[in-house]
Design a protein around this motif. Structure first.
Motif, short mmCIF file in Angstrom:
data_model
loop_
_atom_site.label_atom_id
_atom_site.label_comp_id
_atom_site.label_asym_id
_atom_site.label_seq_id
_atom_site.Cartn_x
_atom_site.Cartn_y
_atom_site.Cartn_z
N PHE A 1 -3.59 -15.01 -26.20
CA PHE A 1 -2.29 -15.66 -26.00
C PHE A 1 -2.20 -16.98 -26.80
N GLN A 2 -3.27 -17.69 -26.84
CA GLN A 2 -3.26 -18.93 -27.63
C GLN A 2 -2.99 -18.62 -29.11
N ASN B 1 5.55 -15.90 -22.75
CA ASN B 1 4.50 -16.30 -23.69
C ASN B 1 3.50 -17.28 -23.07
N LYS B 2 3.77 -17.65 -21.83
CA LYS B 2 2.76 -18.45 -21.10
C LYS B 2 2.00 -17.52 -20.17
N PHE C 1 3.46 -10.51 -23.96
CA PHE C 1 3.84 -11.79 -24.58
C PHE C 1 5.35 -11.91 -24.68
N ARG D 1 -1.69 -15.97 -30.30
CA ARG D 1 -0.36 -15.37 -30.46
C ARG D 1 0.72 -16.44 -30.49
N ARG D 2 0.59 -17.44 -29.64
CA ARG D 2 1.55 -18.55 -29.64
C ARG D 2 1.50 -19.29 -30.98
N GLN E 1 8.15 -19.22 -36.45
CA GLN E 1 9.33 -20.00 -36.09
C GLN E 1 9.58 -21.10 -37.12
N TRP F 1 3.34 -17.21 -33.44
CA TRP F 1 4.77 -17.30 -33.16
C TRP F 1 5.33 -18.62 -33.68
N LYS F 2 4.56 -19.66 -33.49
CA LYS F 2 5.01 -20.98 -33.94
C LYS F 2 5.14 -21.04 -35.47
#
Length: 297
Positions: free
Chosen positions: A122-123, A97-98, A93, A125-126, A133, A129-130
DNA sequence: CTTGTCAAAGGGGCTT
DNA sequence: AAGCCCCTTTGACAAG
């Protein structure tokens, strides 16, 4: 490649090398004595032993985007990924991240998971991350806001202090001047002021009683100082209003004494309104113009 | 028992 | 239509 066996560690090595991650993962994932596709004494995030195979030997034709495929080693329950799987996914990742389809298949093959699981991870994880952020952005904005607010508060306090100081000095000045002019008692308005418009005359008369107690020139200079520090269009509001009113007549009175024709005629008074603040040659006459203008109905 | 976290599913929107 | 992504919800599980 149908029917060819792929062992976890060799797949992992290829993928890690392609992602520049081999070195980082040669430790936990390729520990000496760890058999390819064997099991590790893995701990989950809470230190519990998971005793799950790290890599399940995967048939290539088993890999695909068909998510309905059977997954014999994992019951139909939601199971946490192993620490090593998560570490590998995290490294992946970090790199990107894609998730491209090819990479998804590679990772799924290496970790012995379904491609769908990789995509889901991954979804999620994003999403994490968001959230992080957003928290970071919030903290950053909050600290900026706090700094600005402190600045603002200190400026407001400074302004209040200065206003209080101006008021105090003005009162003191008036008090001192009152004391020195006790004997000065005007009996009536100057004759030419009797011709002014009745409203103006009323205002002037009102001010007349207050103003004649003061020494004209000194108050004028005090007023000028205040006018210089404030916008002419706002000077008639707020703390300076009393002094302005006092001075309006004092200046008019002074003008009257120096030149009867200037204030004896209403048109002449209005003419003063055209004097510009920048026209320093006008001096106190400009202030007279401003003040008379406010008194005019 | 409650709460928090994580993996997974479902639905809607978008792109190709 | 397929595939992907985002968002929300669900279910399992561990910790307090």
């Amino acid at each position: 490649m149908v029917g060819k066996r792929h062992h976890g560690s060799s797949n992992m090595a290829v993928l890690l090398q392609s992602q520049g991650m081999y070195k980082e993962f040669s430790g936990p994932l390729f520990a000496p004595g760890t058999p390819s596709g064997g099991s590790l004494d893995l701990k989950d995030g809470h230190g519990n032993s998971l005793e799950r195979p790290l890599f399940r030997p995967v048939e290539l034709d088993e890999i695909g985007d068909d998510d309905s495929g059977e997954y014999p080693h994992q019951p139909d329950k939601k199971r946490r990924l192993t620490t090593c799987q998560v570490q590998f996914l995290e490294k992946s990742f970090e790199l990107e991240n894609k998730l491209e389809p090819e990479r998804k298949l590679q990772i799924a093959k290496v970790l012995g998971l379904k491609p769908r699981q990789i995509a889901v991870w991954f979804q999620n994880r994003r999403a994490r991350w968001k959230t992080k952020q957003i928290e970071k952005d919030y903290e950053s904005l909050k600290s900026s806001y706090d700094a600005l607010k402190m600045d603002h508060d200190s400026l407001v306090k400074e302004k209040e202090d200065l206003k209080a100081e101006v008021l105090s000095l003005t009162k003191r000045l008036l008090k001192e001047e009152n004391g020195s002019l006790e004997s000065f008692e005007p009996k009536r308005l100057p004759d030419n002021l009797q011709n002014l418009d009745s409203t103006l005359a009323f205002e002037v008369k009102k001010l007349h009683g207050q103003t004649m107690l003061c020494k004209q020139e000194d108050i004028s200079s005090a007023n000028s100082a205040i006018l210089d520090s404030e916008s002419p269009h706002h000077a008639h509001e707020g703390d300076c209003s009393m002094l302005m009113e006092l001075n309006s007549y004092s200046n008019a009175f002074r003008l009257h004494h120096s030149d009867h024709s200037q204030i004896g005629d209403v048109d002449d008074v209005k003419h003063c309104n055209f004097l510009s603040p920048e026209d320093t040659s006008c001096g106190s006459e400009f202030h007279v113009a401003e003040q008379v203008f406010w008194l005019w109905p």
